[in-house]
Scaffold this active site. Structure first.
Site, PDB file in Angstrom:
ATOM      1  N   ARG A  97       0.517  10.414   0.183  1.00  0.00           N
ATOM      2  CA  ARG A  97       0.859  11.473   1.135  1.00  0.00           C
ATOM      3  C   ARG A  97       2.131  12.195   0.778  1.00  0.00           C
ATOM      4  O   ARG A  97       2.613  13.014   1.557  1.00  0.00           O
ATOM      5  CB  ARG A  97       1.046  10.876   2.543  1.00  0.00           C
ATOM      6  N   GLU A 133       0.848  -1.197   0.000  1.00  0.00           N
ATOM      7  CA  GLU A 133       0.000   0.000   0.000  1.00  0.00           C
ATOM      8  C   GLU A 133       0.881   1.244   0.000  1.00  0.00           C
ATOM      9  O   GLU A 133       1.622   1.490   0.951  1.00  0.00           O
ATOM     10  CB  GLU A 133      -0.904   0.001   1.237  1.00  0.00           C
ATOM     11  N   LYS A 158     -11.131  -2.029   6.499  1.00  0.00           N
ATOM     12  CA  LYS A 158      -9.920  -1.796   7.300  1.00  0.00           C
ATOM     13  C   LYS A 158     -10.421  -1.301   8.658  1.00  0.00           C
ATOM     14  O   LYS A 158     -11.349  -0.482   8.704  1.00  0.00           O
ATOM     15  CB  LYS A 158      -9.105  -0.735   6.565  1.00  0.00           C
TER      16      LYS A 158
HETATM   17  C1  3PG Z   1      -1.078   4.955   8.434  1.00  0.00           C
HETATM   18  O1  3PG Z   1      -2.102   5.504   8.119  1.00  0.00           O
HETATM   19  O2  3PG Z   1       0.025   5.513   8.432  1.00  0.00           O
HETATM   20  C2  3PG Z   1      -1.216   3.524   8.740  1.00  0.00           C
HETATM   21  O3  3PG Z   1      -2.341   3.306   9.478  1.00  0.00           O
HETATM   22  C3  3PG Z   1      -0.016   2.913   9.355  1.00  0.00           C
HETATM   23  O4  3PG Z   1      -0.075   3.005  10.713  1.00  0.00           O
HETATM   24  P1  3PG Z   1       1.213   2.565  11.537  1.00  0.00           P
HETATM   25  O5  3PG Z   1       2.298   3.552  11.185  1.00  0.00           O
HETATM   26  O6  3PG Z   1       0.762   2.684  12.973  1.00  0.00           O
HETATM   27  O7  3PG Z   1       1.548   1.161  11.139  1.00  0.00           O
END
Ligand code: 3PG
Length: 213
Positions: free
Chosen positions: A49, A45, A132
């Protein structure tokens, strides 16, 4: 069309962990994807961002054996850009009705984020049965998902947000969890250092999380 559950089950079932990637350096895209796939994590994924996120998706999508998706998908424009870049799935932090409606007209499946039973039920009513849980640890973690299993048996989850190598097994042991998502397998400083062997090792450890001890 409704959410393509068969396609999502293939992607979510490919390995216990979907790495959540925040990457701007296009040069690192292919070696990073190759290291993750080699370690045993084919579903990736890439969050929308960073300015170069879509270029990263394009590069990673050329890596043999990788299923590349986008994350942080919030709008119809994000859906269109994701598909154009070659995404095979999309992940959203939430489940706003408009986004769920919009995603139905595309073949590439969306995995929307929910954090309550009401949100899960609303998404299910719109045909979304793969969800999710976000942000998993903050909203109740494995205990919350365990509580969803009996009243919402048709729904299956990918908990993400605060999941780590320490707590992932608790989630993966639940009947309504297919996989977990997490950024712990793709630490920014390790990517920046170009230490892709380290990433491959983190991926290999994550890929073995469902093995019994
Ligand atoms: C995010 O949106 O960055 C994800 O949910 C990942 O979360 P994490 O950094 O706690 O694994």
């Amino acid at each position: 069309m409704a959410q393509n559950i068969a396609k999502l089950d293939e992607i979510m079932g490919a390995a216990p962990v979907i790495p959540v990637i925040i990457l701007d350096d296009v040069e690192a895209a292919i070696p990073l994807a190759e290291a993750l796939v080699a370690g045993g994590l084919p579903a990736l994924e890439v969050t929308l961002r960073t300015p170069n996120a879509l270029k990263v998706v394009e590069k990673m999508a050329t890596v043999e054996g990788a299923f590349v998706g986008t994350g942080t998908v919030r709008t119809k424009a994000d859906i269109e850009k994701s598909i154009e870049a070659g995404a095979q799935f999309m992940v959203s932090p939430g489940a706003p009705r408009q986004l769920l409606e919009d995603a139905k007209s595309f073949d590439v499946p969306l995995l929307p984020g929910i954090s309550t039973a009401t949100e899960a039920m609303a998404a299910a009513e719109m045909g979304y049965q793969r969800l999710k849980l976000f942000p998993a640890e903050a909203v109740g973690g494995a205990k919350l998902l365990k509580s969803f299993a009996s009243p919402l048996p048709d729904l299956k989850f990918c908990p993400t947000g605060g999941v780590s190598v320490q707590n992932a097994r608790e989630y993966l042991a639940l009947p309504n969890v297919i996989c977990v998502g997490g950024s712990w397998v793709v630490p920014g400083d390790v990517i920046e250092a170009g230490d892709f062997d380290h990433i491959r090792n983190l991926a290999a450890t994550a890929a073995r999380l469902t093995e019994t001890a």
